[in-house]
Write a protein that holds these residues in place. Sequence first.
Motif, short mmCIF file in Angstrom:
data_model
loop_
_atom_site.label_atom_id
_atom_site.label_comp_id
_atom_site.label_asym_id
_atom_site.label_seq_id
_atom_site.Cartn_x
_atom_site.Cartn_y
_atom_site.Cartn_z
N LEU B 16 -77.49 -42.67 47.14
CA LEU B 16 -76.41 -42.15 46.31
C LEU B 16 -76.05 -40.73 46.71
O LEU B 16 -76.91 -39.85 46.74
CB LEU B 16 -76.83 -42.18 44.83
CG LEU B 16 -75.80 -41.65 43.84
CD1 LEU B 16 -74.70 -42.66 43.61
CD2 LEU B 16 -76.48 -41.28 42.54
N ALA B 18 -74.81 -37.83 45.41
CA ALA B 18 -74.51 -37.30 44.08
C ALA B 18 -73.53 -36.12 44.13
O ALA B 18 -72.63 -36.02 43.30
CB ALA B 18 -75.79 -36.86 43.39
N ASN B 38 -68.78 -40.46 33.75
CA ASN B 38 -70.22 -40.63 33.92
C ASN B 38 -70.57 -40.80 35.38
O ASN B 38 -69.88 -41.50 36.12
CB ASN B 38 -70.70 -41.88 33.16
CG ASN B 38 -70.86 -41.59 31.70
OD1 ASN B 38 -71.20 -40.47 31.31
ND2 ASN B 38 -70.58 -42.58 30.87
N GLY B 39 -71.62 -40.17 35.80
CA GLY B 39 -72.06 -40.32 37.19
C GLY B 39 -71.27 -39.50 38.17
O GLY B 39 -71.39 -39.68 39.38
N GLY B 41 -71.63 -36.40 38.74
CA GLY B 41 -72.49 -35.38 39.35
C GLY B 41 -72.54 -34.09 38.56
O GLY B 41 -73.03 -33.07 39.05
N SER B 43 -74.33 -33.21 35.80
CA SER B 43 -75.69 -32.75 35.48
C SER B 43 -76.44 -32.35 36.74
O SER B 43 -77.22 -31.39 36.73
CB SER B 43 -76.45 -33.84 34.74
OG SER B 43 -75.86 -34.04 33.48
N THR B 44 -76.21 -33.09 37.83
CA THR B 44 -76.85 -32.74 39.10
C THR B 44 -76.46 -31.33 39.51
O THR B 44 -77.29 -30.52 39.92
CB THR B 44 -76.42 -33.73 40.20
OG1 THR B 44 -76.61 -35.05 39.71
CG2 THR B 44 -77.21 -33.53 41.46
N GLN B 223 -67.14 -38.59 41.60
CA GLN B 223 -67.94 -39.03 42.75
C GLN B 223 -68.47 -37.85 43.56
O GLN B 223 -68.40 -37.81 44.78
CB GLN B 223 -67.10 -39.97 43.63
CG GLN B 223 -66.80 -41.24 42.88
CD GLN B 223 -65.84 -42.15 43.60
OE1 GLN B 223 -65.39 -41.85 44.71
NE2 GLN B 223 -65.54 -43.27 42.98
#
Lengths: 393, 251
Positions: B16, B18, B38-39, B41, B43-44, B223
Amino acid sequence: MFGNSSRADWIMLIAFSAFVLAAPILLKPFGAAYPDLLQKFAIYGIFAIGFNILFGLTGYLSFGHAAFLGVGSYASVWMFKLFTMNVIPAVLFSIVVAGLFAYIIGFVSLRRSGIYFSILTLAFAQMSYNLAYSVLTPITNGETGLQVRQLVPADRAADYVFILRDEDLRWVDQAFGVVEEGIPITNLFGMKMSGYPGFYFCAVLLILGFFIAMRIARSNFGMVLKAIKSNQNRLSYTGVNTRPYLLAAFVISGMYAGLAGALLAVTDPLAGAERMQWTASGEVVLMTILGGAGTLLGPVLGAGIIKYFENIFSSINDTVLENVFSFLPTTLQEISIAVTSMFVGEGWHLTLGLMFMIIVIFLPGGLMQGLNHLIGLFKRKISTKSVSADSSG
Amino acid sequence: MAILEVADVNKRFGGLHALHHLNLQVEEGTTHAIIGPNGAGKSTLLNCFVGRLIPETGSVTFNDASLLGLKPHQINQLGVSRVFQTPEIFEDLSVLENVMIPAFAKADGAFRINAWQRMESRAEICDEAKHILEEMGLVEQREVLSSTLSRGDKRRLELAMCLIQHPKLLLLDEPTAGMSRADTNNTIELLKGISEHGITKIIIEHDMHVVFSLADRISVLAQGTVIAEGTPDEIKGDPKVIEAYLGGELG
């Protein structure tokens, strides 16, 4: 420097000191007022207070604290063998050696937390225990244990610098011309450390240890330790480097254990490896939890109770029970003795185990939680005006 | 002047991707929202700011100092405080103690043993703690165990813990996640209130209502890369943003 403690703390300290110093009188009704046992209460009280600085404040459960106890004992006996039977150098040396030892073990073990930390400390303690029996025999005298012996005859002294199993040197005492007859007893500038003087020496150190622990718990340092227990992750995002704080707490509690080990050697100048076994490490965990981890008085209370059970409860035998139940008819008497004898004498572990279970289930905060609860109830009764009784002591 | 600069950051978790060549600049004194599905990135990215994650390539600089490789406490000492998704406080300590610990961390540094002095004897820190609690409306509850506070009050306490350190940058990770509408509005008011402190804020948020109420600038992540950036008004009308949120293919 002494003016900063709050009133409540001073009252607690004074009450604690009074109780400890009056213990020979106060504990008489319990049949526990003889010096040997009182010394044990004080020594294991110190051990538990120190353990509580680590476990009670930071929540890091060490399963290897007996190693520091053992190291303290060995260090003391070596001081007795090599230099002097005076207890002051022995006690100081033991604290320093145990502190250094704790620094090394803590440095490695504190890389992990939770159960992994516990296992690492346990591994270190068991390693020390086994080393004391094997590789380190020249220092520990293996299974026989390290003991204070008679002096080496003067003409052979030079040969004996490194092999001191059966005979001692005591350079300092010899330089001062102390005359020994047989195996000497530890002393504090001439005052023999056996019987009640021995107890009072331990008692004064217990009070001092309690005072220091109290100051630590109330300080900024103690607050950070409590915050580690509460939420270590948040603390590091708050700008606090938690590792050195933990290491400091670990070393301080190791020094307390070293002091306790030294006092064990002071009251009985013999150090054996069994003092470092994991059961001894487990015992101090039990003491702290039984009395109340994180409280100031709890660990001392727990230590007292466990040592009381170990020494008094375990000595109750069938003859004693026969006397207790003598008022009953013979059959009932026999049944009563059969039932109760399971819980006393050899069975004292059963009583202790049951008590421990009951306390952990119903009073997770230990006996101190129960006590505070009672005080709270009492306060509520006498002051009907204030409904909310704050019982955080 | 950009207080936080993220340049060409990449982070992979296994297959992935991120964060994908991510660039971001946060101007000093602004409230910068980072939004995205969601997803995306978000929080990353935040974890790269606070020292929990280290990106494979690229740089994260704060006030011209690189944050990469620093531990969380070191980054905090530079002046970056964070608020967690669920309030993270010291539940076993009193409300006052909760704000005193960060104050001590700010005053004494990451490590200083002060084992003899009572906490209360540092008057200036005590006063500051009480002052900040007053501002947050928690001063009445300062002796209370913080675990007994309501969720909204815990959020206030956590903010107080950050503000007492006078951070240069405050990171807010979904400060209204899981809150009721009323609580959310309270939090918005609270965060608007602390704008007066002149602290740069980065808000990561799902709730558009919160974002448009607070943000001066918005970056939209999808993304692992920034697909749009601008003022709230610019973002509202951007077709790429609408597409990303509706889950369409990016052109």
